[in-house]
Design an enzyme around this catalytic site. Sequence first.
Site, PDB file in Angstrom:
ATOM      1  N   THR A   1      26.521  14.934  26.393  1.00 47.08           N
ATOM      2  CA  THR A   1      27.339  15.946  27.037  1.00 47.08           C
ATOM      3  C   THR A   1      26.405  17.061  27.479  1.00 47.08           C
ATOM      4  O   THR A   1      25.226  17.076  27.107  1.00 47.08           O
ATOM      5  CB  THR A   1      28.424  16.469  26.069  1.00 47.08           C
ATOM      6  N   THR A   2      26.895  17.980  28.273  1.00 52.87           N
ATOM      7  CA  THR A   2      26.045  19.047  28.800  1.00 52.87           C
ATOM      8  C   THR A   2      25.417  19.837  27.660  1.00 52.87           C
ATOM      9  O   THR A   2      26.108  20.340  26.781  1.00 52.87           O
ATOM     10  CB  THR A   2      26.864  19.987  29.700  1.00 52.87           C
TER      11      THR A   2
ATOM     12  N   GLU B   1      30.596  30.949  32.994  1.00 48.72           N
ATOM     13  CA  GLU B   1      31.186  30.302  31.824  1.00 48.72           C
ATOM     14  C   GLU B   1      30.103  30.275  30.749  1.00 48.72           C
ATOM     15  O   GLU B   1      29.093  29.595  30.891  1.00 48.72           O
ATOM     16  CB  GLU B   1      31.663  28.879  32.119  1.00 48.72           C
TER      17      GLU B   1
ATOM     18  N   ASN C   1      40.111  20.388  30.116  1.00 53.51           N
ATOM     19  CA  ASN C   1      39.222  19.372  30.663  1.00 53.51           C
ATOM     20  C   ASN C   1      39.737  17.986  30.266  1.00 53.51           C
ATOM     21  O   ASN C   1      39.933  17.704  29.082  1.00 53.51           O
ATOM     22  CB  ASN C   1      37.806  19.597  30.115  1.00 53.51           C
TER      23      ASN C   1
ATOM     24  N   GLU D   1      33.467  20.710  37.814  1.00 59.53           N
ATOM     25  CA  GLU D   1      32.120  20.903  37.291  1.00 59.53           C
ATOM     26  C   GLU D   1      31.201  19.892  37.962  1.00 59.53           C
ATOM     27  O   GLU D   1      31.549  18.718  38.095  1.00 59.53           O
ATOM     28  CB  GLU D   1      32.092  20.693  35.782  1.00 59.53           C
TER      29      GLU D   1
ATOM     30  N   ARG E   1      36.618   0.494  28.758  1.00 57.87           N
ATOM     31  CA  ARG E   1      37.115  -0.874  28.897  1.00 57.87           C
ATOM     32  C   ARG E   1      37.078  -1.377  30.334  1.00 57.87           C
ATOM     33  O   ARG E   1      37.422  -2.527  30.589  1.00 57.87           O
ATOM     34  CB  ARG E   1      38.559  -0.961  28.374  1.00 57.87           C
TER      35      ARG E   1
ATOM     36  N   ARG F   1      30.076   8.441  34.674  1.00 59.83           N
ATOM     37  CA  ARG F   1      30.341   7.854  33.359  1.00 59.83           C
ATOM     38  C   ARG F   1      31.804   7.995  32.938  1.00 59.83           C
ATOM     39  O   ARG F   1      32.273   7.240  32.095  1.00 59.83           O
ATOM     40  CB  ARG F   1      29.445   8.479  32.297  1.00 59.83           C
ATOM     41  N   HIS F   2      32.513   8.963  33.492  1.00 63.49           N
ATOM     42  CA  HIS F   2      33.937   9.093  33.160  1.00 63.49           C
ATOM     43  C   HIS F   2      34.765   9.393  34.412  1.00 63.49           C
ATOM     44  O   HIS F   2      35.379   8.487  34.956  1.00 63.49           O
ATOM     45  CB  HIS F   2      34.177  10.117  32.039  1.00 63.49           C
TER      46      HIS F   2
ATOM     47  N   HIS G   1      34.539  17.007  35.310  1.00 60.33           N
ATOM     48  CA  HIS G   1      33.105  17.004  35.618  1.00 60.33           C
ATOM     49  C   HIS G   1      32.780  15.681  36.298  1.00 60.33           C
ATOM     50  O   HIS G   1      32.822  14.624  35.669  1.00 60.33           O
ATOM     51  CB  HIS G   1      32.302  17.163  34.321  1.00 60.33           C
TER      52      HIS G   1
ATOM     53  N   ARG H   1      30.123  13.484  37.336  1.00 62.92           N
ATOM     54  CA  ARG H   1      28.692  13.295  37.076  1.00 62.92           C
ATOM     55  C   ARG H   1      28.066  12.330  38.075  1.00 62.92           C
ATOM     56  O   ARG H   1      28.728  11.466  38.627  1.00 62.92           O
ATOM     57  CB  ARG H   1      28.482  12.758  35.652  1.00 62.92           C
TER      58      ARG H   1
ATOM     59  N   ASP I   1      38.181  15.052  31.108  1.00 62.64           N
ATOM     60  CA  ASP I   1      37.116  14.048  31.254  1.00 62.64           C
ATOM     61  C   ASP I   1      37.266  12.886  30.285  1.00 62.64           C
ATOM     62  O   ASP I   1      37.053  11.718  30.644  1.00 62.64           O
ATOM     63  CB  ASP I   1      35.743  14.688  31.009  1.00 62.64           C
ATOM     64  N   HIS I   2      37.589  13.194  29.027  1.00 62.94           N
ATOM     65  CA  HIS I   2      37.531  12.143  28.010  1.00 62.94           C
ATOM     66  C   HIS I   2      38.754  11.232  27.999  1.00 62.94           C
ATOM     67  O   HIS I   2      38.743  10.203  27.309  1.00 62.94           O
ATOM     68  CB  HIS I   2      37.242  12.753  26.649  1.00 62.94           C
TER      69      HIS I   2
ATOM     70  N   HIS J   1      32.575  24.798  25.716  1.00 64.61           N
ATOM     71  CA  HIS J   1      31.682  23.758  25.187  1.00 64.61           C
ATOM     72  C   HIS J   1      31.734  23.762  23.662  1.00 64.61           C
ATOM     73  O   HIS J   1      31.255  24.675  23.010  1.00 64.61           O
ATOM     74  CB  HIS J   1      30.228  23.908  25.639  1.00 64.61           C
ATOM     75  N   GLY J   2      32.331  22.711  23.142  1.00 64.69           N
ATOM     76  CA  GLY J   2      32.392  22.518  21.701  1.00 64.69           C
ATOM     77  C   GLY J   2      33.516  23.245  20.998  1.00 64.69           C
ATOM     78  O   GLY J   2      33.705  23.077  19.794  1.00 64.69           O
TER      79      GLY J   2
ATOM     80  N   GLY K   1      38.138  20.726  26.255  1.00 60.80           N
ATOM     81  CA  GLY K   1      38.516  19.360  26.579  1.00 60.80           C
ATOM     82  C   GLY K   1      38.511  18.404  25.414  1.00 60.80           C
ATOM     83  O   GLY K   1      39.551  17.892  25.003  1.00 60.80           O
ATOM     84  N   HIS K   2      37.333  18.147  24.834  1.00 55.22           N
ATOM     85  CA  HIS K   2      37.199  17.075  23.850  1.00 55.22           C
ATOM     86  C   HIS K   2      38.147  17.235  22.677  1.00 55.22           C
ATOM     87  O   HIS K   2      38.805  16.272  22.262  1.00 55.22           O
ATOM     88  CB  HIS K   2      35.757  16.997  23.355  1.00 55.22           C
TER      89      HIS K   2
END
Length: 239
Positions: free
Chosen positions: A100-101, A151, A7, A70, A18, A49-50, A43, A45, A9-10, A191-192, A213-214
Amino acid sequence: MAKLAVNVDHIATLRQARGINYPEPVAAAVAAETAGADGIVVHLREDRRHIQERDVRILRQVVQSKLILEMAATTEMIGIALEVKPEIITLVPEKREELTTEGGLDLLTHHSAIEQSIATLKNAGMAVCIFIDPDLEQIKMAHKIDADMIEIHTGAFCDAKTEQEKAFEFSRIVDGAAMGHKLKLEVNAGHGLCYNTIKAFKGHAIIDEFSIGHSIVARATLTGMETAVRDMLALVKSL
């Protein structure tokens, strides 16, 4: 052997912080694929936001493995999905106020609307995954409404504070995965998950693909994207 979907996203989160045009999530996706990722996840959204729509559209042209989008099961998002046509759609719950979700879709409550969304997406040639808590009744409902895969939400396991709590949450994942496979669903997890928590799955051949991802992006800020992905991929392939 389990697969790894990355992922990005981040990467977009850093860019949007910025309001500029870098770092580029598309470039991160290319680096992840170069390192061996089996798929790319984003994802889109409602509040953007990203990830932005332009990211999804460019990724559709660039990603060589598979693109996993997603999204919430809203009219707007289904319209975008029908236009872009990624290989896989993962339907997720979404609240503007969440960082986050926070959990899986509640299919027991919303199964009628989600079933309609699944039918629309599948008729357009996309596979559909449901982001879901490791609850056996929820998983049975995912099968009943014709999802292709699930998932399993691993957040409660990753966030557990005690070994007892961690063991309990992991047992729920194992039982949920077993139910998914029994129902002939592809079983993914995410997730996580990080470079430490992923190790709990060693010796448990229960997950077809991990979506992470993160933690990968966090490590990439220090090591580079390709190295971060290769490090995670080595752990996933050793399970």
